[in-house]
Design a protein around this motif. Sequence first.
Motif, mmCIF file in Angstrom:
data_model
loop_
_atom_site.group_PDB
_atom_site.id
_atom_site.type_symbol
_atom_site.label_atom_id
_atom_site.label_comp_id
_atom_site.label_asym_id
_atom_site.label_seq_id
_atom_site.Cartn_x
_atom_site.Cartn_y
_atom_site.Cartn_z
ATOM 1 N N VAL A 1 55.502 -14.916 32.406
ATOM 2 C CA VAL A 1 54.174 -14.964 31.805
ATOM 3 C C VAL A 1 54.268 -14.282 30.444
ATOM 4 O O VAL A 1 54.720 -13.130 30.352
ATOM 5 C CB VAL A 1 53.110 -14.253 32.675
ATOM 6 C CG1 VAL A 1 51.746 -14.312 31.987
ATOM 7 C CG2 VAL A 1 53.033 -14.901 34.045
ATOM 8 N N LEU A 2 53.854 -15.000 29.400
ATOM 9 C CA LEU A 2 53.870 -14.473 28.034
ATOM 10 C C LEU A 2 52.437 -14.234 27.585
ATOM 11 O O LEU A 2 51.617 -15.157 27.573
ATOM 12 C CB LEU A 2 54.550 -15.458 27.079
ATOM 13 C CG LEU A 2 54.501 -15.091 25.583
ATOM 14 C CD1 LEU A 2 55.256 -13.796 25.329
ATOM 15 C CD2 LEU A 2 55.060 -16.224 24.741
ATOM 16 N N LEU A 3 52.135 -12.972 27.227
ATOM 17 C CA LEU A 3 50.818 -12.617 26.705
ATOM 18 C C LEU A 3 50.955 -12.267 25.226
ATOM 19 O O LEU A 3 51.891 -11.539 24.840
ATOM 20 C CB LEU A 3 50.221 -11.426 27.459
ATOM 21 C CG LEU A 3 49.973 -11.617 28.964
ATOM 22 C CD1 LEU A 3 51.133 -11.018 29.736
ATOM 23 C CD2 LEU A 3 48.659 -10.979 29.382
ATOM 24 N N GLU A 4 50.029 -12.747 24.414
ATOM 25 C CA GLU A 4 50.033 -12.467 22.982
ATOM 26 C C GLU A 4 48.652 -11.993 22.561
ATOM 27 O O GLU A 4 47.641 -12.635 22.895
ATOM 28 C CB GLU A 4 50.437 -13.708 22.183
ATOM 29 C CG GLU A 4 51.880 -14.124 22.415
ATOM 30 C CD GLU A 4 52.257 -15.362 21.614
ATOM 31 O OE1 GLU A 4 53.188 -15.274 20.791
ATOM 32 O OE2 GLU A 4 51.611 -16.413 21.823
ATOM 33 N N PHE A 5 48.619 -10.859 21.830
ATOM 34 C CA PHE A 5 47.365 -10.276 21.376
ATOM 35 C C PHE A 5 47.476 -9.948 19.887
ATOM 36 O O PHE A 5 48.552 -9.560 19.401
ATOM 37 C CB PHE A 5 47.042 -8.991 22.157
ATOM 38 C CG PHE A 5 46.894 -9.180 23.638
ATOM 39 C CD1 PHE A 5 45.691 -9.615 24.169
ATOM 40 C CD2 PHE A 5 47.956 -8.933 24.487
ATOM 41 C CE1 PHE A 5 45.545 -9.785 25.526
ATOM 42 C CE2 PHE A 5 47.824 -9.113 25.847
ATOM 43 C CZ PHE A 5 46.610 -9.538 26.370
#
Length: 469
Positions: free
Chosen positions: A456-460
């Motif tokens: 799972v890749l999260l980008e903020f």
Amino acid sequence: MSSAMKLIRRFIVILFLSICLLFIFNVVLFFYLSYHQAGNQGGWKAAETISQSLQKDDRGSYRLSEKGVATLDEYQAWAILIDDRTGKVVWHSSNLPQAVPLAYSAADIARAVRGYICDYPTTTSGHGKDLLILGHPKTAYWKLMHNTFDYQTIASLPRHLLVFTICNLAAIFLIYMVAATGIFRSVKPILCGIEALPGGGNVYVKEKGLLSQLAASINRVSETLNMQKRQIQKKETARANWIAGVSHDIRTPLSMVMGYAGQLEEDQALEEPVRRKASAIRHQSEKIRNLVSDLNLASKLEYNMQPLKMAPVNMAALTRQVSADFMNMDIEDKYPISWNGSEEMNACFVLGDKDLLRRAFSNIIQNSINHNDGGCGIYITLSEKDGQCAILMEDDGIGVSNAQIEELNSSPHYMVCDDQISRQRHGLGLLIVKQIAAAHHGSVTIGCSTYGGFSVLLEFPICQENHNS
């Protein structure tokens, strides 16, 4: 309003194009219709042909050749030859009307040359010193007896044509604008009503004018949309209230089940199989509690009912804290967690709600634990690119198929259904992760990890103030 102005501009362009095309069409049509019209030259040429065909024999009599007779038949004309000295007719064709005189004065000849003889239009030709007059049927030609124009009128003709053209264009434009204004008054409310429909609310267009039926249709569509909106809001409110009510009502009995199960699990007087059953009851009750908590949180996030406590959050420190919490709970070391990140990434700040972000990271790690009963390694990588803080969380467990990944990324609720009821599913936990990311203007991408498992890749977006400092 912009659509209405665009429509008016298009109508004006069509108007001018129509005028230009109409002008070109009329010019072409004029030349086509007048192509074979010789401007009365046919009658004059016929008179010359008769003059050339009329010969005088040795006895002083005139004889018309076959060509001349054919020309008279073609033009349905008659002919006379007037003597130059006496003014008398010295020869005439056999079809001469009885009303035509046989003697002419100079004034009669002037009138005949210019116009008519007994209402018969005439054309003339010289035959030596004599005059040949050819008379045509009364409906063959229309001759203007006084068609003269002064020089000033001819010299001013281009200016007059220009003024005439401008006046006509102005009149056409004025008529069009008057008509277009009336049409615009009818079209404007319709366009405004159509533009207002997607925004919701009550849209009402007065049902009058040329487009009254269309206005009535727009009003009916608005009523239908408002009714559907109210029904959807009613259903969503009922669902949110039901979830909140269930979450509240289940809390007390679930706490009692967990409490009694814990007491039975710790009671040394009970047999080991009974204590294991009590432990299973407690663990499953905890899953139910977490599921209800996730369901309540997902409902609040969906309806923007969860207040966000926004502040700069160090993502490196937060991911380490979450990793440490899970490692402390992993007594058997079945789920080791590796944290990867350079020294530059020790301070990567994101503007967000720390508790919600912690919940998102915890849900991803717990998801890997739930779906890998035999254990797996979990890897967390922190990086920065194009002003985004990227947190990649992977495992080397059983993973999922490409079809499941596609469904997880495209399904609104991230549910993967199969025929095996006992198999656990990726579901509500990942939905909450997606909702938390959306609330922080971030994104979530699910895929296969480089270790063969799940990722799972999260980008903020990076908080620039803390980042620059």
